[in-house]
Design a protein around this motif. Structure first.
Motif, PDB file in Angstrom:
ATOM      1  N   ASP A 148      -5.669  -3.322  11.571  1.00 52.54           N
ATOM      2  CA  ASP A 148      -5.278  -4.043  10.564  1.00 52.54           C
ATOM      3  C   ASP A 148      -5.183  -3.072   9.055  1.00 52.54           C
ATOM      4  O   ASP A 148      -4.246  -3.348   8.275  1.00 52.54           O
ATOM      5  CB  ASP A 148      -6.594  -4.766  10.020  1.00 52.54           C
ATOM      6  CG  ASP A 148      -6.970  -6.027  10.838  1.00 52.54           C
ATOM      7  OD1 ASP A 148      -5.874  -6.569  11.698  1.00 52.54           O
ATOM      8  OD2 ASP A 148      -7.981  -6.495  11.382  1.00 52.54           O
ATOM      9  N   LYS A 149      -5.796  -2.063   9.148  1.00 53.85           N
ATOM     10  CA  LYS A 149      -5.623  -0.946   8.100  1.00 53.85           C
ATOM     11  C   LYS A 149      -4.167  -0.442   8.348  1.00 53.85           C
ATOM     12  O   LYS A 149      -3.499  -0.275   7.060  1.00 53.85           O
ATOM     13  CB  LYS A 149      -6.554   0.130   8.260  1.00 53.85           C
ATOM     14  CG  LYS A 149      -6.282   1.268   7.048  1.00 53.85           C
ATOM     15  CD  LYS A 149      -7.606   2.255   6.983  1.00 53.85           C
ATOM     16  CE  LYS A 149      -7.355   3.181   6.004  1.00 53.85           C
ATOM     17  NZ  LYS A 149      -6.592   3.114   4.869  1.00 53.85           N
ATOM     18  N   LEU A 150      -3.776  -0.126   9.615  1.00 51.20           N
ATOM     19  CA  LEU A 150      -2.370   0.466   9.769  1.00 51.20           C
ATOM     20  C   LEU A 150      -1.557  -0.464   9.083  1.00 51.20           C
ATOM     21  O   LEU A 150      -0.365  -0.312   8.396  1.00 51.20           O
ATOM     22  CB  LEU A 150      -2.072   0.694  11.311  1.00 51.20           C
ATOM     23  CG  LEU A 150      -2.595   1.991  11.674  1.00 51.20           C
ATOM     24  CD1 LEU A 150      -2.579   1.794  13.241  1.00 51.20           C
ATOM     25  CD2 LEU A 150      -1.928   3.050  10.936  1.00 51.20           C
ATOM     26  N   LYS A 151      -1.514  -2.187   9.301  1.00 50.98           N
ATOM     27  CA  LYS A 151      -0.662  -3.096   8.922  1.00 50.98           C
ATOM     28  C   LYS A 151      -0.535  -3.229   7.682  1.00 50.98           C
ATOM     29  O   LYS A 151       0.401  -3.278   6.934  1.00 50.98           O
ATOM     30  CB  LYS A 151      -1.039  -4.278   9.725  1.00 50.98           C
ATOM     31  CG  LYS A 151      -0.625  -4.418  11.054  1.00 50.98           C
ATOM     32  CD  LYS A 151      -1.104  -5.715  11.885  1.00 50.98           C
ATOM     33  CE  LYS A 151      -0.587  -5.909  13.066  1.00 50.98           C
ATOM     34  NZ  LYS A 151      -0.910  -6.918  13.766  1.00 50.98           N
ATOM     35  N   ASP A 152      -1.790  -2.988   6.883  1.00 46.76           N
ATOM     36  CA  ASP A 152      -1.919  -3.208   5.522  1.00 46.76           C
ATOM     37  C   ASP A 152      -1.175  -1.928   4.644  1.00 46.76           C
ATOM     38  O   ASP A 152      -0.386  -2.005   3.942  1.00 46.76           O
ATOM     39  CB  ASP A 152      -3.269  -3.205   5.038  1.00 46.76           C
ATOM     40  CG  ASP A 152      -4.103  -4.470   5.351  1.00 46.76           C
ATOM     41  OD1 ASP A 152      -3.433  -5.470   5.713  1.00 46.76           O
ATOM     42  OD2 ASP A 152      -5.551  -4.600   5.356  1.00 46.76           O
ATOM     43  N   ASP A 153      -1.296  -0.924   5.440  1.00 38.90           N
ATOM     44  CA  ASP A 153      -0.765   0.340   4.743  1.00 38.90           C
ATOM     45  C   ASP A 153       0.851   0.294   4.949  1.00 38.90           C
ATOM     46  O   ASP A 153       1.651   0.833   4.054  1.00 38.90           O
ATOM     47  CB  ASP A 153      -1.186   1.702   5.491  1.00 38.90           C
ATOM     48  CG  ASP A 153      -2.535   1.954   5.048  1.00 38.90           C
ATOM     49  OD1 ASP A 153      -3.209   1.442   4.098  1.00 38.90           O
ATOM     50  OD2 ASP A 153      -3.230   2.778   5.608  1.00 38.90           O
ATOM     51  N   LEU A 154       1.188  -0.352   6.233  1.00 36.04           N
ATOM     52  CA  LEU A 154       2.562  -0.607   6.431  1.00 36.04           C
ATOM     53  C   LEU A 154       3.374  -1.396   5.061  1.00 36.04           C
ATOM     54  O   LEU A 154       4.217  -1.037   4.595  1.00 36.04           O
ATOM     55  CB  LEU A 154       2.895  -1.034   7.719  1.00 36.04           C
ATOM     56  CG  LEU A 154       4.440  -1.470   7.961  1.00 36.04           C
ATOM     57  CD1 LEU A 154       5.297  -0.267   7.934  1.00 36.04           C
ATOM     58  CD2 LEU A 154       4.512  -1.997   9.186  1.00 36.04           C
ATOM     59  N   ASN A 155       2.568  -2.636   4.928  1.00 36.68           N
ATOM     60  CA  ASN A 155       3.064  -3.277   4.021  1.00 36.68           C
ATOM     61  C   ASN A 155       3.195  -2.751   2.619  1.00 36.68           C
ATOM     62  O   ASN A 155       4.044  -3.053   1.837  1.00 36.68           O
ATOM     63  CB  ASN A 155       2.302  -4.797   3.642  1.00 36.68           C
ATOM     64  CG  ASN A 155       2.375  -5.751   5.010  1.00 36.68           C
ATOM     65  OD1 ASN A 155       3.320  -5.478   5.618  1.00 36.68           O
ATOM     66  ND2 ASN A 155       1.208  -6.331   5.310  1.00 36.68           N
ATOM     67  N   ALA A 156       2.104  -1.939   2.299  1.00 37.86           N
ATOM     68  CA  ALA A 156       2.027  -1.262   0.941  1.00 37.86           C
ATOM     69  C   ALA A 156       3.383  -0.302   1.059  1.00 37.86           C
ATOM     70  O   ALA A 156       3.979  -0.118  -0.061  1.00 37.86           O
ATOM     71  CB  ALA A 156       0.810  -0.462   0.696  1.00 37.86           C
ATOM     72  N   ALA A 157       3.472   0.397   2.061  1.00 39.07           N
ATOM     73  CA  ALA A 157       4.648   1.518   2.035  1.00 39.07           C
ATOM     74  C   ALA A 157       5.950   0.760   1.996  1.00 39.07           C
ATOM     75  O   ALA A 157       6.932   1.321   1.273  1.00 39.07           O
ATOM     76  CB  ALA A 157       4.550   2.206   3.556  1.00 39.07           C
ATOM     77  N   ILE A 158       6.117  -0.591   2.595  1.00 38.58           N
ATOM     78  CA  ILE A 158       7.352  -1.305   2.372  1.00 38.58           C
ATOM     79  C   ILE A 158       7.596  -1.571   0.839  1.00 38.58           C
ATOM     80  O   ILE A 158       8.715  -1.564   0.384  1.00 38.58           O
ATOM     81  CB  ILE A 158       7.371  -2.612   3.511  1.00 38.58           C
ATOM     82  CG1 ILE A 158       7.453  -1.932   4.806  1.00 38.58           C
ATOM     83  CG2 ILE A 158       8.486  -3.404   2.802  1.00 38.58           C
ATOM     84  CD1 ILE A 158       7.185  -3.150   5.666  1.00 38.58           C
ATOM     85  N   ARG A 159       6.401  -2.055   0.073  1.00 37.53           N
ATOM     86  CA  ARG A 159       6.640  -2.434  -1.009  1.00 37.53           C
ATOM     87  C   ARG A 159       6.880  -1.106  -1.844  1.00 37.53           C
ATOM     88  O   ARG A 159       7.591  -1.281  -3.056  1.00 37.53           O
ATOM     89  CB  ARG A 159       5.472  -3.137  -1.752  1.00 37.53           C
ATOM     90  CG  ARG A 159       5.083  -4.469  -1.348  1.00 37.53           C
ATOM     91  CD  ARG A 159       3.827  -5.104  -2.212  1.00 37.53           C
ATOM     92  NE  ARG A 159       2.683  -4.765  -1.837  1.00 37.53           N
ATOM     93  CZ  ARG A 159       2.029  -5.006  -0.713  1.00 37.53           C
ATOM     94  NH1 ARG A 159       2.399  -5.770   0.079  1.00 37.53           N
ATOM     95  NH2 ARG A 159       0.662  -4.352  -0.351  1.00 37.53           N
TER      96      ARG A 159
END
Length: 154
Positions: A6-17
């Motif tokens: 879940d942390k990886l997915k959250d960090d991915l979303n932040a990186a995309i933003r």
């Protein structure tokens, strides 16, 4: 409680933003590797955090090896990118043991194996069985094996 995945997915979303191409592509590939591992075998399953860490460690190792290969192949830009990807993944792994810390753990395991009757280079398997659970995720297998060999020989 959030899982590592879940942390990886959250960090991915932040990186995309943030439009961080390097970080988002690295995390995307890592999440894909985790998903592949989850569907491997006969039934789909959810990986534990330890299993996810193992997948991340494999991915980080691939990046380090690729960086070496690109450096040897005279492709410094690609080598630098692979190194950066490896550093991004290292942030999700437990802190690696220093050479001195690893040597101390291995030395204790060698003494333990000798007390159990294992001697010389043939004791490598016995020592590795003792060391691996203690350093899991904190030292690469090749590094551990090299340290064990060196201490058994000397």
């Amino acid at each position: 409680m959030t899982t590592l995945k879940d942390k990886l997915k959250d960090d991915l979303n932040a990186a995309i933003r943030e439009r961080d191409e390097l970080r988002s592509s690295t995390l995307r590939l890592t999440i894909t590797a985790i998903t592949k591992e989850e569907v491997a075998g006969k039934t789909k399953r959810e990986l534990s955090d330890d299993e996810v860490q193992t997948v991340i460690a494999k991915e980080a190792k691939k990046r380090r090896e690729a960086a070496e290969a690109f450096a040897q192949g005279d492709r410094p830009e690609q080598a630098a990118r692979e190194r950066l990807e490896g550093e991004i993944l290292d942030a999700y792994l437990p802190k690696q043991l220093s050479d001195d810390e690893l040597e101390a753990v291995v030395a204790a395991a060698v003494e333990e194996a000798k007390a159990a009757g294992a001697e010389g280079p043939r004791a490598m398997g016995a020592v590795m069985k003792i060391v691996n659970p203690k350093v899991a995720g904190q030292a690469e297998g090749g590094r551990v094996a090299a340290t064990v060999k060196r201490l058994l020989a000397g």
